[in-house]
Design an enzyme around this catalytic site. Structure first.
Site, short mmCIF file in Angstrom:
data_model
loop_
_atom_site.label_atom_id
_atom_site.label_comp_id
_atom_site.label_asym_id
_atom_site.label_seq_id
_atom_site.Cartn_x
_atom_site.Cartn_y
_atom_site.Cartn_z
CG PHE A 170 32.21 33.10 27.32
CD1 PHE A 170 32.49 34.16 28.49
CD2 PHE A 170 32.89 33.09 26.16
CE1 PHE A 170 33.61 35.14 28.43
CE2 PHE A 170 33.86 34.04 26.33
CZ PHE A 170 34.24 35.11 27.29
CD GLN A 230 38.08 31.85 18.47
OE1 GLN A 230 38.72 32.14 19.34
NE2 GLN A 230 37.05 30.95 18.27
CG HIS A 258 37.46 38.35 20.15
ND1 HIS A 258 36.74 39.33 20.13
CD2 HIS A 258 37.26 37.53 21.03
CE1 HIS A 258 36.05 39.18 21.11
NE2 HIS A 258 36.32 38.11 21.69
CG LEU A 270 39.91 40.37 23.36
CD1 LEU A 270 39.52 39.74 21.94
CD2 LEU A 270 39.78 39.11 24.32
CB THR A 325 35.12 41.71 27.36
OG1 THR A 325 34.43 42.82 27.90
CG2 THR A 325 36.12 41.49 28.40
CD GLU A 326 32.75 36.98 23.07
OE1 GLU A 326 33.12 36.90 21.86
OE2 GLU A 326 31.57 36.25 23.29
NE ARG A 340 35.01 35.04 21.13
CZ ARG A 340 35.79 34.14 22.00
NH1 ARG A 340 36.63 33.60 21.64
NH2 ARG A 340 35.45 34.65 23.22
CG HIS A 355 41.32 35.64 20.45
ND1 HIS A 355 41.93 36.40 21.60
CD2 HIS A 355 40.12 35.01 21.18
CE1 HIS A 355 41.52 36.13 22.67
NE2 HIS A 355 40.34 35.36 22.70
NE ARG A 357 39.80 29.88 21.93
CZ ARG A 357 39.73 30.73 23.01
NH1 ARG A 357 39.28 30.62 24.22
NH2 ARG A 357 39.65 32.13 22.53
C1 LIG Z 1 43.51 38.41 25.40
C2 LIG Z 1 43.07 37.16 25.40
C3 LIG Z 1 41.91 36.60 26.43
C4 LIG Z 1 41.55 35.28 26.24
N1 LIG Z 1 40.50 35.07 27.10
C5 LIG Z 1 40.24 33.67 27.28
C6 LIG Z 1 39.22 33.40 28.38
O1 LIG Z 1 38.46 34.25 28.60
N2 LIG Z 1 38.88 32.14 28.47
C7 LIG Z 1 39.75 31.22 27.87
O2 LIG Z 1 39.52 29.78 28.00
N3 LIG Z 1 40.76 31.52 26.91
C8 LIG Z 1 41.22 32.80 26.71
N4 LIG Z 1 42.19 32.92 26.06
C9 LIG Z 1 42.98 32.03 25.51
C10 LIG Z 1 44.08 31.41 26.63
O3 LIG Z 1 44.30 32.52 27.45
C11 LIG Z 1 45.16 30.56 26.28
O4 LIG Z 1 44.92 29.92 24.98
C12 LIG Z 1 45.87 29.84 27.41
O5 LIG Z 1 46.18 30.61 28.38
C13 LIG Z 1 47.33 29.31 26.54
O6 LIG Z 1 47.89 28.93 27.84
P1 LIG Z 1 49.30 28.14 27.59
O7 LIG Z 1 49.83 27.53 28.93
O8 LIG Z 1 49.24 27.04 26.34
O9 LIG Z 1 50.31 29.32 27.08
P2 LIG Z 1 50.92 30.52 27.58
O10 LIG Z 1 50.32 31.26 29.01
O11 LIG Z 1 50.99 31.60 26.39
O12 LIG Z 1 52.33 30.34 28.05
C14 LIG Z 1 53.49 30.22 27.07
C15 LIG Z 1 54.72 29.81 27.86
O13 LIG Z 1 55.61 29.53 27.12
C16 LIG Z 1 56.83 30.20 27.33
N5 LIG Z 1 57.51 30.31 26.04
C17 LIG Z 1 57.22 30.65 24.66
N6 LIG Z 1 58.11 30.53 23.84
C18 LIG Z 1 59.45 30.23 24.49
C19 LIG Z 1 60.63 29.99 24.19
N7 LIG Z 1 61.03 30.11 23.03
N8 LIG Z 1 61.42 29.38 25.12
C20 LIG Z 1 60.88 29.63 26.46
N9 LIG Z 1 59.85 29.72 26.85
C21 LIG Z 1 59.07 30.01 25.97
C22 LIG Z 1 56.22 31.61 27.71
O14 LIG Z 1 57.42 32.34 28.42
C23 LIG Z 1 55.38 31.14 28.39
O15 LIG Z 1 55.62 30.83 29.86
C24 LIG Z 1 42.62 34.37 25.77
C25 LIG Z 1 43.66 34.62 25.09
C26 LIG Z 1 43.89 35.93 24.92
C27 LIG Z 1 45.19 36.58 24.19
#
Ligand SMILES: Cc1cc2nc3c(=O)[nH]c(=O)nc-3n(C[C@H](O)[C@H](O)[C@H](O)COP(=O)(O)OP(=O)(O)OC[C@H]3O[C@@H](n4cnc5c(N)ncnc54)[C@H](O)[C@@H]3O)c2cc1C
Ligand code: SF4
Ligand code: SF4
Ligand code: FES
Lengths: 615, 235
Positions: free
Chosen positions: A154, A275, A277, A287, A289-290, A321, A387, A429
């Protein structure tokens, strides 16, 4: 039937019959004004967000024997963590030599030296243990021929302190890594009887004499304000990509946690770093993928030229990126986007049908299903997509939220995952480091909360007026005789943010954007919510989200204007160089009635001295 | 650009006795999905229209609905592929409607909880190492672990319509995901749930669920495999 029941399981749809707090709830609080007693809940720990960060914390607390409630605006498995494809990093060395130290260095360098090295070191050390724990929980990782967890390359992860070639460090489950981690955590939460309150929307924090003692939320399904009281509160609400029109983020990533924190008078950290992408599907930002570039796809401008040869003659499309995103944007600004528009082509046709179908099936599926374009026959329009949000709620390395952004813990409050800024990502990141961040810090927050609970802190008496502001906000939105629709304001915000505070930034653009936001905030006062009902009012929800977007965007723009240098994802056309002398420091920003106020804190540098970030 | 007619199921629990159909005429841009059209209507025409959505690229499972009579994800359904300019959109069948296109998925989740949807192990895992699993064993999970819990399959199952206690294709596929995992040791506990008249034996192998699944998974095959597994276990 399993003993486990989700909150909704107890409800007759439309009417919530069952009161769900522990019984002593009734003893220790007075009834908050405007909230029905059945809507007041008491749990040891209250977690907002059910992505990787929120659910990891919940499991940790539950295993330590505490009663925990998880509130989430979407059902847990619909959280955006599930969208991650590529992988989660850890120096397991399953296929070739790798070291935690190398991972440490790559993350520091990737952060453009703005990441705090004490936090990064703890994260990369914890990484292998987290991956093994995930495996023990049942994650269906892809496997190596000898049965170990499969790892892939990666961007930015290399051998030998940046001196060597790419290293196999990203643990993966095909191209569904986020999906399997999210579902497995949810499964474990089911196993351990974690109590979810799905489709509850966070409105505010309850803070009493410098201590966070609960949250107010809106029950989306039935309507109605609920108060959740706890001794330990965690925010894990994810990213804020929806400030932008073109984003890889879910519709639900609307900066709600940040809005709530700012309204409680707390600062945000490093918000200028967003960031982009390079391979977002045009018009949508979804997205690709890369891999598309990795397998040999060409990026082409409107003259049919492979323009990367002018920006990164050696690496071409495989440059990092931010370099590729900037090259694309430079072409677009020079009028060489396709049809003069804001996208270029990703051309895969020369790879041939067979290779595309074998190696890039997902990319073909996405562009066919979402845009109706078959990459075997036509080039795919792509544009840089918002992203990942490096900044967020300032915390210490135990995920405790810092009231002054620096040292002083706001007792009772933690934050983890993409909404938090520890800071492990600094100015930029590395791919696969954010699933790791969310997991490691979710777990660490859970542990620290459990340790805090074990000291038996007392429950505070809820202030009588703790829900009044939230109630007022909802009532105002439902009754305001306005004319402005949330969709229209949001569209203007998002499109302008993309153009004026995106890949390239300039003083004039940022000032213009700041004024636009101020104007949109004024228009928000004249908002019209057409749906007047209490039940599943998504019109109301979008209006609530919009306020958070507007306030968060304001801080992003002000912070970008304030930082007069270029570092990592923040690129100022008028200040194109990194300026360690003046800017090797974190931004702390407070949103106030008189505008955004700033303070700074030093970067923690333990091991690696800043040097130029060259790839 | 072309004008399309969207006939959308509407039901407001606070106003309507029963469901009705509302028509919206809108200009559809090339490349739009059904979700794009719903968003357009909600944001610029009628803010009261209610539906669930999150990821908008077929991974979160929020936007399952019935489009021109077929279950699928709104965010992955190209309007032009429907081959008509009149499009009906209805909530998933078989689940109680909460509002408009939003259904109560609780019955679906309840079936999942019933089959114990988590890896069950008795042997302690190695410390600071992964359990080993051969690529061949891992391959047995392909076509099972990718489920996004959208409910399109169970909602299309005539057996489920007739018997609300039937576990349904979604839960049974999930059961297979664990029963065929070489690391799982929950055979007895899980089989006792699915080896039941409301379990694997209830399915009439009509394949509706296979046709409905937007992720091209095959719950029917999983059910057949589970039956074989159970029969073998009884020998
Ligand atoms: C398309 C895509 C691909 C990615 N690929 C990668 C990868 O390959 N590798 C990597 O390391 N990272 C990747 N990332 C980044 C990574 O997925 C995220 O940074 C990470 O999953 C965030 O996790 P989290 O638990 O902080 O938030 P999230 O999984 O976004 O969860 C947020 C939670 O908060 C809740 N919430 C939000 N607002 C409220 C509210 N007002 N009231 C109640 N609940 C609320 C939502 O319901 C949800 O349950 C990617 C991101 C994207 C968008
Ligand atoms: S094959 Fe079985 S589970 Fe699938 S729709 Fe038919 S009866 Fe239902
Ligand atoms: S099996 Fe397919 S249709 Fe059924 S819930 Fe899973 S993804 Fe949806
Ligand atoms: S919006 Fe996530 S599957 Fe359609």
């Amino acid at each position: 039937m399993a003993e486990y029941k989700e909150y909704r399981g107890m409800c007759v749809v439309g009417e919530c019959k069952k009161y769900y707090g522990t019984d002593d709830a009734k003893v220790i609080h007075e009834e908050p004004k405007g909230v029905e007693i059945k809507n007041v809940h008491l749990h040891d720990a209250v977690i907002v967000g059910a992505g990787l960060a929120g659910m990891y914390a919940a499991l940790e607390l539950k295993k330590a024997g505490y009663d925990v409630a998880v509130l989430t605006k979407v059902f847990p498995t619909r959280s955006h963590s599930g969208a991650a494809q590529g992988g989660i990093s850890a120096a397991l060395a399953n296929l070739e030599e790798d070291h935690i130290e190398w991972h440490f260095f790559d993350t520091v360098k990737g952060s453009d030296y703005l990441g705090d090295q004490d936090a990064i070191e703890m994260m990369v050390k914890e990484a292998p243990r987290i991956i093994y724990e995930y495996e023990h929980m049942g994650v269906p990782f892809s496997r190596t021929p000898d049965g170990k967890i499969m790892q892939r390359y990666f961007g930015g992860h290399v051998k030998d302190f940046g001196r060597g070639g790419p290293v196999l460090r990203a643990c993966m489950a095909a191209d569904r890594t986020g999906h399997v981690l999210l579902h497995t955590l949810w499964e474990q939460c089911v196993k351990y009887n974690v109590r979810f309150y799905s489709e509850f929307f966070l409105l505010s924090l309850i803070i009493k004499s410098g201590k966070c003692i609960g949250v107010t939320v809106w029950d989306l399904i039935n309507g109605g304000i609920h108060v959740f009281q706890g001794k330990a509160i965690l925010l894990a609400t994810g990213g804020y990509g929806r400030c932008y029109s073109i984003t890889s983020n879910s519709h639900a990533n609307t900066a709600d946690g940040l809005g709530v924190v700012m309204r409680a008078g707390l600062p945000l950290e490093d918000m200028e770093f967003v960031q982009f992408h390079p391979s977002g599907l045009a018009f949508l930002g979804v997205l690709l993928t890369e891999g598309a570039r990795g397998e040999g796809g060409y990026l082409i401008n409107n003259e049919g030229e492979r323009f990367m040869k002018r920006y990164a003659p050696e690496k071409m499309e495989l440059a990092p990126r931010d370099v590729v995103s900037r090259a694309m944007w430079a072409e677009i600004e020079a009028g060489r986007g396709i049809n003069g528009q804001q996208y270029v082509y990703l051309d895969l046709r020369h790879l041939g049908a067979q290779k595309i179908m074998e190696r890039l099936p997902q990319i073909r599926e996405i562009s066919m299903k979402l845009l109706g374009i078959d990459p075997i026959k036509e080039p795919v329009p792509v544009q840089p997509t918002a992203h990942y949000s490096m900044g967020g709620i300032p915390t210490d390395i135990c995920c405790r939220v810092l009231a002054d952004g620096k040292e002083k813990w706001l007792e009772g409050l933690w934050a983890a995952g993409e909404c938090a800024c520890v800071s492990v990502h600094g100015a930029n990141r590395l791919g696969t480091n954010s699933l790791l961040d969310a997991s490691v810090h979710g777990k660490r927050a859970g542990k620290d909360m459990a340790a805090y609970l074990s000291t038996n802190p007392p429950y505070e008496v809820l202030p009588e007026d703790c829900a009044l502001d939230a109630i007022k906000q909802i009532e105002w939105l439902l009754n305001n005789p306005g004319t402005e629709r949330p969709g229209a304001i949001r569209k203007e915000l998002q499109e302008n943010m993309y153009n004026l505070c995106g890949v390239f930034r300039r003083k004039e653009d940022l000032e213009k954007m700041y004024n636009i936001i101020k104007d949109l905030q004024r228009r928000y006062k004249n908002i019209l919510v057409q749906d007047k009902g209490a039940k599943f009012n998504t019109d109301l929800m979008e209006a609530l989200e919009l306020r958070n977007l507007l306030e968060t965007a304001e801080v992003i723009v002000a912070s970008a204007l304030n930082r007069t240098e270029s570092r990592g994802a923040h690129y100022r056309r008028d200040y194109p160089n990194r300026d360690d002398e003046n800017w090797l420091k974190h931004t702390l920003a407070w949103r106030t009635e008189e505008g955004v106020k700033f303070d700074y804190k030093p970067v923690v540098i333990t091991r690696f001295k800043p040097e130029e970030r060259k790839y | 650009m072309a004008e399309y007619v969207f006939k959308i199921f509407r039901y407001d629990p606070e106003k309507d006795e029963t469901g009705r159909v509302q028509e919206y005429r809108i200009d559809v841009q090339p490349g739009w999905t059904v979700l794009d059209a719903l968003n357009y209507i909600k944001w610029f025409v009628d803010g009261t229209l209610s539906y669930r959505r999150a990821c908008r690229h077929g991974i979160c499972g929020s936007c399952g609905m019935t489009i021109n009579g077929k279950n699928g994800l709104a965010c992955e359904t190209q309007i032009k592929d429907l081959g008509t300019t009149v499009i009906t959109v209805e909530p998933l069948r078989g689940f109680p409607v909460i509002k408009d296109l939003i259904v109560d998925m609780e019955p679906l989740y309840d079936k999942l909880y019933a089959i114990k949807p988590y890896l069950i192990t008795k042997t302690p895992p190695p410390t600071d190492k992964e359990r080993l699993q051969s690529p061949e064993d891992r391959a047995k999970l392909d076509g099972k672990y990718e489920c996004i819990l959208c409910g399109c399959c169970t909602s299309s199952c005539p057996t489920y319509w007739a018997d609300k206690n039937f576990l349904g294709p979604n839960a049974l596929l999930k059961a297979a995901r664990f029963l065929f995992d070489s690391r799982d040791e929950g055979y007895e506990e899980r089989v006792s749930v699915i080896d039941d008249k409301h379990g694997v034996w209830r399915c009439h192998t009509i394949f509706n669920c296979v046709e409905a699944c937007p992720k091209e998974l095959n719950p029917t095959q999983a059910i057949v495999d589970l039956r074989k597994l159970i029969l073998r276990g009884k020998l």
